[in-house]
Design a protein around this motif. Sequence first.
Motif, PDB file in Angstrom:
ATOM      1  N   TRP A  56       0.863   5.781   0.115  1.00  0.00           N
ATOM      2  CA  TRP A  56       0.221   7.073   0.282  1.00  0.00           C
ATOM      3  C   TRP A  56       1.222   8.108  -0.198  1.00  0.00           C
ATOM      4  O   TRP A  56       2.387   8.086   0.193  1.00  0.00           O
ATOM      5  N   GLU A 115      -2.307  13.187  -1.384  1.00  0.00           N
ATOM      6  CA  GLU A 115      -3.708  12.773  -1.479  1.00  0.00           C
ATOM      7  C   GLU A 115      -3.876  11.529  -2.343  1.00  0.00           C
ATOM      8  O   GLU A 115      -4.967  10.985  -2.442  1.00  0.00           O
ATOM      9  N   HIS A 165       0.857  -1.193   0.000  1.00  0.00           N
ATOM     10  CA  HIS A 165       0.000   0.000   0.000  1.00  0.00           C
ATOM     11  C   HIS A 165       0.888   1.236   0.000  1.00  0.00           C
ATOM     12  O   HIS A 165       1.969   1.217   0.593  1.00  0.00           O
ATOM     13  N   SER A 209      -3.332   7.625  -3.120  1.00  0.00           N
ATOM     14  CA  SER A 209      -3.071   6.392  -2.371  1.00  0.00           C
ATOM     15  C   SER A 209      -3.555   5.213  -3.202  1.00  0.00           C
ATOM     16  O   SER A 209      -4.348   5.366  -4.135  1.00  0.00           O
TER      17      SER A 209
END
Length: 139
Positions: free
Chosen positions: A128, A131, A126, A133
């Motif tokens: 980020w 803004e 994952h 992601s």
Amino acid sequence: MPQKTLSDLSQAMRQIDIAMLSTHAENGAIAGRPMSNNGEVEYTGTSYYFTFEDAHTVGEIEADPQVGLAFQGQKSFQVAVEGRASIIRDKAAMKDHWTPDLEKWFKEGLDTPGVVMIRVDAERVHYWDGEDSGEVKLK
């Protein structure tokens, strides 16, 4: 926004010096420790870290290979990896991942008594980035 690729993440991860490796301690708690992230390496979903055989990390991985890696970059760039770890004791396999700067921790290089390598194969990644992601699909 278009999803980032593993190659996109690899480029950004080269700027990160330390990764946090989290394992499951014997009492079930989460145990984290910093590991050197070699910025010269192209991240392909597999990470390698050197440690000593007698480190708690080694026993924790052998008891439960599910681990997490956290990378914190600049300007809100972060990566979280969920994966499976294994311990590599074969010096020939370690040689492929050795860099001279590791000798500040392992004074005799790969001949340092008790040196082992941790391999983490990512299952989920994952990220980020401000803004933006998402999750990078590995399979």
